[in-house]
Design a protein around this motif. Structure first.
Motif, PDB file in Angstrom:
ATOM      1  N   LYS A 140      10.253  -2.134  11.788  1.00 60.44           N
ATOM      2  CA  LYS A 140       9.614  -1.151  10.911  1.00 60.44           C
ATOM      3  C   LYS A 140       9.622  -1.541   9.442  1.00 60.44           C
ATOM      4  N   ALA A 141      10.539  -2.410   9.015  1.00 55.26           N
ATOM      5  CA  ALA A 141      10.698  -2.663   7.583  1.00 55.26           C
ATOM      6  C   ALA A 141      10.951  -4.139   7.313  1.00 55.26           C
ATOM      7  N   GLY A 142      10.610  -4.557   6.096  1.00 53.92           N
ATOM      8  CA  GLY A 142      10.848  -5.935   5.686  1.00 53.92           C
ATOM      9  C   GLY A 142      12.213  -6.171   5.113  1.00 53.92           C
ATOM     10  N   ARG A 143      12.878  -5.126   4.627  1.00 51.30           N
ATOM     11  CA  ARG A 143      14.227  -5.257   4.066  1.00 51.30           C
ATOM     12  C   ARG A 143      15.095  -4.136   4.611  1.00 51.30           C
ATOM     13  N   LEU A 144      16.211  -4.483   5.226  1.00 54.98           N
ATOM     14  CA  LEU A 144      17.169  -3.517   5.746  1.00 54.98           C
ATOM     15  C   LEU A 144      18.411  -3.540   4.864  1.00 54.98           C
ATOM     16  N   LEU A 145      18.886  -2.349   4.494  1.00 54.25           N
ATOM     17  CA  LEU A 145      20.046  -2.229   3.615  1.00 54.25           C
ATOM     18  C   LEU A 145      21.159  -1.475   4.324  1.00 54.25           C
ATOM     19  N   VAL A 146      22.384  -1.788   3.952  1.00 54.13           N
ATOM     20  CA  VAL A 146      23.545  -1.018   4.381  1.00 54.13           C
ATOM     21  C   VAL A 146      24.285  -0.559   3.139  1.00 54.13           C
ATOM     22  N   TYR A 182       2.255  -2.888   8.435  1.00 52.61           N
ATOM     23  CA  TYR A 182       1.273  -1.957   7.895  1.00 52.61           C
ATOM     24  C   TYR A 182       1.764  -0.515   8.107  1.00 52.61           C
ATOM     25  N   PRO A 183       1.582   0.393   7.131  1.00 51.73           N
ATOM     26  CA  PRO A 183       0.832   0.255   5.885  1.00 51.73           C
ATOM     27  C   PRO A 183       1.646  -0.186   4.672  1.00 51.73           C
ATOM     28  N   ALA A 184       2.922  -0.570   4.887  1.00 57.88           N
ATOM     29  CA  ALA A 184       3.682  -1.054   3.730  1.00 57.88           C
ATOM     30  C   ALA A 184       2.954  -2.221   3.086  1.00 57.88           C
ATOM     31  N   THR A 185       2.540  -3.169   3.899  1.00 60.01           N
ATOM     32  CA  THR A 185       1.692  -4.262   3.438  1.00 60.01           C
ATOM     33  C   THR A 185       0.667  -4.570   4.529  1.00 60.01           C
ATOM     34  N   THR A 186      -0.401  -5.249   4.135  1.00 63.42           N
ATOM     35  CA  THR A 186      -1.463  -5.536   5.095  1.00 63.42           C
ATOM     36  C   THR A 186      -1.139  -6.735   5.955  1.00 63.42           C
ATOM     37  N   PHE A 187      -0.291  -7.643   5.466  1.00 67.06           N
ATOM     38  CA  PHE A 187       0.168  -8.782   6.249  1.00 67.06           C
ATOM     39  C   PHE A 187       1.676  -8.872   6.105  1.00 67.06           C
ATOM     40  N   ALA A 188       2.365  -9.144   7.196  1.00 60.85           N
ATOM     41  CA  ALA A 188       3.812  -9.317   7.114  1.00 60.85           C
ATOM     42  C   ALA A 188       4.107 -10.519   6.232  1.00 60.85           C
ATOM     43  N   LEU A 209       0.782  -1.234   0.000  1.00 57.36           N
ATOM     44  CA  LEU A 209       0.000   0.000   0.000  1.00 57.36           C
ATOM     45  C   LEU A 209       0.818   1.292   0.000  1.00 57.36           C
ATOM     46  N   GLY A 210       2.058   1.272   0.427  1.00 58.48           N
ATOM     47  CA  GLY A 210       2.799   2.528   0.416  1.00 58.48           C
ATOM     48  C   GLY A 210       3.983   2.507   1.352  1.00 58.48           C
ATOM     49  N   SER A 211       5.027   3.278   1.009  1.00 57.01           N
ATOM     50  CA  SER A 211       6.236   3.298   1.812  1.00 57.01           C
ATOM     51  C   SER A 211       7.072   4.498   1.423  1.00 57.01           C
ATOM     52  N   ILE A 212       7.728   5.122   2.420  1.00 57.98           N
ATOM     53  CA  ILE A 212       8.641   6.234   2.115  1.00 57.98           C
ATOM     54  C   ILE A 212      10.094   5.785   2.201  1.00 57.98           C
ATOM     55  N   ASN A 213      10.359   4.551   2.622  1.00 61.40           N
ATOM     56  CA  ASN A 213      11.677   3.929   2.537  1.00 61.40           C
ATOM     57  C   ASN A 213      12.798   4.827   3.062  1.00 61.40           C
ATOM     58  N   PRO A 214      12.793   5.120   4.352  1.00 60.21           N
ATOM     59  CA  PRO A 214      13.742   6.089   4.897  1.00 60.21           C
ATOM     60  C   PRO A 214      15.187   5.610   4.837  1.00 60.21           C
ATOM     61  N   MET A 215      16.090   6.577   4.685  1.00 60.06           N
ATOM     62  CA  MET A 215      17.526   6.331   4.752  1.00 60.06           C
ATOM     63  C   MET A 215      18.094   7.079   5.957  1.00 60.06           C
ATOM     64  N   THR A 220      11.307  -0.813   3.066  1.00 57.38           N
ATOM     65  CA  THR A 220      12.757  -0.829   3.264  1.00 57.38           C
ATOM     66  C   THR A 220      13.175   0.253   4.248  1.00 57.38           C
ATOM     67  N   ALA A 221      14.349   0.055   4.829  1.00 58.07           N
ATOM     68  CA  ALA A 221      15.034   1.090   5.610  1.00 58.07           C
ATOM     69  C   ALA A 221      16.527   0.901   5.365  1.00 58.07           C
ATOM     70  N   THR A 222      17.235   2.012   5.188  1.00 56.95           N
ATOM     71  CA  THR A 222      18.639   1.956   4.774  1.00 56.95           C
ATOM     72  C   THR A 222      19.528   2.652   5.798  1.00 56.95           C
ATOM     73  N   LEU A 223      20.683   2.038   6.058  1.00 62.44           N
ATOM     74  CA  LEU A 223      21.738   2.651   6.860  1.00 62.44           C
ATOM     75  C   LEU A 223      22.933   2.938   5.961  1.00 62.44           C
ATOM     76  N   HIS A 224      23.346   4.202   5.889  1.00 60.48           N
ATOM     77  CA  HIS A 224      24.617   4.549   5.243  1.00 60.48           C
ATOM     78  C   HIS A 224      25.631   4.740   6.362  1.00 60.48           C
ATOM     79  N   MET A 225      26.676   3.908   6.361  1.00 62.73           N
ATOM     80  CA  MET A 225      27.564   3.883   7.515  1.00 62.73           C
ATOM     81  C   MET A 225      28.989   3.495   7.113  1.00 62.73           C
ATOM     82  N   ASP A 226      29.933   3.883   7.936  1.00 66.15           N
ATOM     83  CA  ASP A 226      31.300   3.397   7.873  1.00 66.15           C
ATOM     84  C   ASP A 226      31.544   2.532   9.102  1.00 66.15           C
TER      85      ASP A 226
END
Length: 503
Positions: free
Chosen positions: A441-447, A466-472, A264-270, A418-424
């Protein structure tokens, strides 16, 4: 383009005209006339699917795997025409559509290979223990069984990979469930041609023709009739929060509620951590600009928000992002409605008292130009409406006062894809504090990457709270098949009565 759409529905192998019609709105070329769906056509398609389930739901995995591979072959045989009609209807470049076609056929073949292995069935056996004390144990066998007919709603932003033969359809067919697709009016000719490919594959594999039907878009009553039909056992949907939530509520309100698998929707924060920001703020800004504007920002994994610590690094990141976005021209959006919604969302952010405008270009008609805004962490936390998705190339930079405020921002997020970490390496302790929050908070975590682009593989999760998806769960990758299965236990069954996978 050699293919000319016939404009009819494909219901259980037959081309069926409707009483009502609508006209497509292509970016290039002449508009085409298509039959519009109706509750009566939905009923016909769903009843055919139920008839097909009596046989298709009991096919062996090899039969279903061969069917998926035949669909992939038939889609590839129509490849040039699909690219031509898809480009004309959506404005997407040929290279993008060719890549999406490869993803679609690759997914079908991957699912075929996966179900041949049989692991998805989660077979279990507890042998009888007739002499057990104080009570004997019966013989118990368990296997996953298909739900029944599945409704799938085509998506606007992926005319191939998330539409007629996309992930939901492929998952359901792999599981043993017939499918009724409600086509999206943004690309009806593309939907029709893919439906022709699936219909040809079903005939080639000598399957009941009701295993697949396409009903073109119509009024809201068509979608309502589909999710409320008593023979439909589950729904797959990719689209807006508003539309998806309305369908979800209909599924829940049925006399017999059914699962609604909606994206349904996501802002995919970094989250830009201090050492990474100090070391490569300019590169991060340029990379974000590219991801933010990919496909005119019309990806569900579009990273719309970047959270960075206030200071010189945030200044450098903002300047680099603005400079990169300034060089990107307006792009054609998939539909006039999506373009209008983007401008409305952008205008709402422009007028919001809690943000400052860094870059906002004028765009008209069916085009979208990138926009960039900045706010403080305190204002972001005080105004939850800023976290609403704006579908398009719009980014907001949130300048957090310190790591504690960054963590509070993470904790306040709604569910995300998704949620992303930019890191050293020296950011590890900061990241360690954020990861437990972001896992919820998210189904996929990125680095150190950007979330646009979803790999189709076993380990992918394209879903979230939710609201990314209605069921995990996930709508991409082999785990997607499990959505359309349910466990059944067989007690003291003779082998002759067991499903083939348990014999």
């Amino acid at each position: 383009m050699t293919y000319t759409p016939h404009g009819k529905h494909l219901i259980a192998g037959a081309r069926v005209a409707g009483d009502d019609h609508f006209t497509s709105a292509p970016v290039d070329g002449a508009a085409q006339r298509f039959s519009a769906g109706s509750p009566a056509l939905v009923d016909r398609a769903v009843k055919a699917a139920e008839d097909a389930f009596a046989s298709y739901g009991h096919t062996d995995t090899e039969t279903r795997a061969s069917f998926l591979e035949a669909i992939a072959d038939e889609i590839e045989a129509r490849g040039a025409d699909l690219t031509a009609i898809g480009s004309a209807e959506t404005g997407l470049p040929a290279a993008r559509l060719e890549g999406e076609r490869g993803r679609t056929t690759g997914q079908l073949r991957m699912f075929a290979g996966h179900i041949r292995k049989g692991d998805y069935l989660d077979r279990r056996h507890d042998p009888a223990q007739p002499d057990r004390q104080p009570a004997p144990r019966p013989d118990l066998k368990l296997v996953q069984r298909p739900l029944g007919p599945v409704a799938v709603f085509g998506a606007s932003n992926f005319p191939l990979a998330f539409s007629t033969a996309g992930g939901d359809t492929a998952s359901a067919l792999a599981a043993g469930c017939p499918v009724v697709v409600k086509g999206h009016e943004a690309h009806p000719g593309t939907a029709e041609l893919v439906a022709e490919a699936i219909t040809a594959a079903a005939a080639k594999c000598d399957l009941h023709p009701g295993v697949f039907s396409l009903v073109h878009g119509g009024s809201l009553a068509v979608g309502k009739a589909l999710v409320e039909h008593p023979l439909i056992r589950a729904v797959g949907f990719t689209g807006s929060l508003r539309g998806g939530r309305a369908l979800f509520d209909l599924c829940a309100a049925r006399p017999e509620p059914i699962p609604f698998f909606g994206e349904l929707g996501s802002i995919n924060p970094m989250f830009l951590l201090p050492a990474a920001t100090e070391a490569r703020a300019a590169a991060l800004g340029e990379g974000w600009a590219g991801s933010l504007t990919m496909g005119a920002g019309q990806f569900c994994t579009n990273p719309g928000v970047a959270i960075v610590l206030d200071g010189a690094g945030a200044d450098a990141f903002t300047e680099a992002t603005a400079a990169a976005l300034a060089g990107i021209d307006a792009q054609t959006m998939l539909t006039d409605g999506i373009a209008d919604a983007y401008r409305a969302g952008r205008d709402a952010v422009v007028s919001h008292g809690a943000v400052n405008e860094v870059l906002s270009k004028t765009c008209q008609g069916r085009s979208a130009a990138p926009s960039l805004f900045v706010t403080t962490g305190a204002e972001w936390l005080a105004h939850p409406d800023l976290s609403h998705e704006v579908f398009g190339p719009l980014g907001i930079i949130v300048r957090a006062a310190d790591m504690d405020e960054m963590r509070r921002i993470a904790a306040a997020l709604a569910g995300q894809l998704t949620a992303t970490l930019h890191m050293d390496e020296t950011d590890t302790d900061h990241a360690r504090a954020l990861v437990p929050v972001l896992e919820r908070k998210a189904g996929r975590l990125l680095v150190n990457g950007f979330p646009t682009g979803v790999e189709v593989c076993d380990a992918m999760v394209h879903g979230g709270p939710y609201p990314a998806t209605t069921f995990a769960g996930t709508s991409v990758g082999t785990m997607a098949i499990r959505r359309f299965l349910r466990p059944v236990s067989y007690q003291n069954f003779p082998d002759a009565l067991l499903p083939g996978e348990l014999r």
